[in-house]
Design a protein around this motif. Sequence first.
Motif, mmCIF file in Angstrom:
data_model
loop_
_atom_site.group_PDB
_atom_site.id
_atom_site.type_symbol
_atom_site.label_atom_id
_atom_site.label_comp_id
_atom_site.label_asym_id
_atom_site.label_seq_id
_atom_site.Cartn_x
_atom_site.Cartn_y
_atom_site.Cartn_z
ATOM 1 N N PRO A 21 -3.329 9.448 5.552
ATOM 2 C CA PRO A 21 -5.201 10.042 5.954
ATOM 3 C C PRO A 21 -5.758 9.822 4.686
ATOM 4 N N LEU A 22 -5.588 8.581 4.481
ATOM 5 C CA LEU A 22 -6.176 7.903 3.026
ATOM 6 C C LEU A 22 -7.628 8.127 3.094
ATOM 7 N N ARG A 23 -8.353 8.733 2.784
ATOM 8 C CA ARG A 23 -9.260 8.450 2.308
ATOM 9 C C ARG A 23 -10.626 7.021 1.089
ATOM 10 N N ASP A 24 -11.958 6.797 2.089
ATOM 11 C CA ASP A 24 -12.345 5.169 0.647
ATOM 12 C C ASP A 24 -13.284 6.215 0.119
ATOM 13 N N PHE A 25 -13.505 5.761 -1.401
ATOM 14 C CA PHE A 25 -14.018 6.710 -1.994
ATOM 15 C C PHE A 25 -15.057 5.200 -2.974
ATOM 16 N N GLY A 26 -14.399 4.261 -3.344
ATOM 17 C CA GLY A 26 -14.709 3.323 -3.878
ATOM 18 C C GLY A 26 -16.188 2.426 -3.650
ATOM 19 N N GLY A 27 -16.445 1.745 -3.835
ATOM 20 C CA GLY A 27 -17.512 0.442 -3.793
ATOM 21 C C GLY A 27 -17.353 -0.960 -2.892
ATOM 22 N N ARG A 28 -15.942 -0.742 -3.136
ATOM 23 C CA ARG A 28 -15.271 -1.851 -2.646
ATOM 24 C C ARG A 28 -13.873 -1.456 -1.882
ATOM 25 N N ARG A 29 -14.629 -1.890 -0.491
ATOM 26 C CA ARG A 29 -14.080 -1.196 0.815
ATOM 27 C C ARG A 29 -13.165 -1.975 1.175
ATOM 28 N N ALA A 30 -12.377 -3.046 1.012
ATOM 29 C CA ALA A 30 -11.182 -3.984 1.457
ATOM 30 C C ALA A 30 -11.183 -4.723 -0.348
ATOM 31 N N PHE A 31 -9.631 -4.378 -0.422
ATOM 32 C CA PHE A 31 -9.057 -5.278 -1.764
ATOM 33 C C PHE A 31 -7.821 -5.552 -1.136
ATOM 34 N N ALA A 32 -6.685 -6.429 -2.307
ATOM 35 C CA ALA A 32 -5.857 -6.710 -2.133
ATOM 36 C C ALA A 32 -5.061 -7.016 -3.463
ATOM 37 N N GLY A 33 -3.906 -7.072 -3.848
ATOM 38 C CA GLY A 33 -2.953 -7.281 -5.783
ATOM 39 C C GLY A 33 -2.232 -6.598 -5.386
ATOM 40 N N ARG A 34 -2.213 -7.363 -6.374
ATOM 41 C CA ARG A 34 0.211 -7.392 -6.823
ATOM 42 C C ARG A 34 0.243 -5.627 -7.775
ATOM 43 N N ILE A 35 0.952 -4.683 -6.588
ATOM 44 C CA ILE A 35 0.763 -3.750 -7.899
ATOM 45 C C ILE A 35 1.666 -2.816 -8.459
ATOM 46 N N ALA A 139 6.725 -2.044 -8.078
ATOM 47 C CA ALA A 139 5.266 -2.312 -8.387
ATOM 48 C C ALA A 139 5.965 -3.822 -8.585
ATOM 49 N N GLY A 140 5.121 -4.609 -8.280
ATOM 50 C CA GLY A 140 4.763 -6.674 -8.208
ATOM 51 C C GLY A 140 5.324 -6.702 -6.992
ATOM 52 N N GLU A 141 5.069 -5.926 -5.967
ATOM 53 C CA GLU A 141 4.745 -6.021 -4.994
ATOM 54 C C GLU A 141 3.352 -6.450 -4.789
ATOM 55 N N TRP A 142 3.060 -6.573 -3.390
ATOM 56 C CA TRP A 142 1.689 -6.453 -2.455
ATOM 57 C C TRP A 142 1.131 -5.898 -2.049
ATOM 58 N N LEU A 143 -0.142 -5.326 -2.024
ATOM 59 C CA LEU A 143 -1.118 -4.713 -1.141
ATOM 60 C C LEU A 143 -2.423 -4.734 -0.759
ATOM 61 N N ALA A 144 -2.319 -4.689 0.347
ATOM 62 C CA ALA A 144 -4.095 -4.652 0.615
ATOM 63 C C ALA A 144 -4.281 -3.466 1.362
ATOM 64 N N ALA A 145 -5.796 -4.001 1.544
ATOM 65 C CA ALA A 145 -6.032 -1.855 1.658
ATOM 66 C C ALA A 145 -7.846 -2.453 2.635
#
Length: 158
Positions: A21-35, A139-145
């Motif tokens: 149950p992670l909470r959002d804190f940043g100004g960007r709510r959706a993001f993706a990239g390599r880990i 590390a190197g895998e891909w994550l989207a949130a």
Amino acid sequence: MISTCDLCDAHPDAVRVLDLPLRDFGGRRAFAGRISTVRALEDNSRVKEAVAEPGEGRVLVIDGGGSTRRSMLGDLLAAQAVANGWAGVIVHGAIRDSAVIAGMDLGVKALGTVPLKTDRQNQGLRDVPVTFGGVTLLAGEWLAADADGVIVAAQPLL
């Protein structure tokens, strides 16, 4: 726009969903990239090193052991992450300075907040496998949130 729901529907055999149950804190709510990963308990020395490097759109995944006793990310390190091109930060632990971080163009998800900073003792490991929320992240895998959650895949799905 990133939609973890759509990505799960389109690639059900390729995604792993973080059960936390992670909470959002940043100004960007959706993001993706390599880990890129950091594993450390209540010491953000390796986090400081990581955000000082070019982010190149990556996502920093911090395994703080789920501790909410000390912050693994504050406004100064978050600002450095923005300046160096990181897409986001996932914290299995706590952050601080949440009101300031909310105004930054950075995705930040964490378990919660705590006002105490860490005692930097030069501990922790970089780019090692981390496991939490029922998922091992490499590390190197891909994550989207996004607002619906966090997914991980071996390769980019966008």
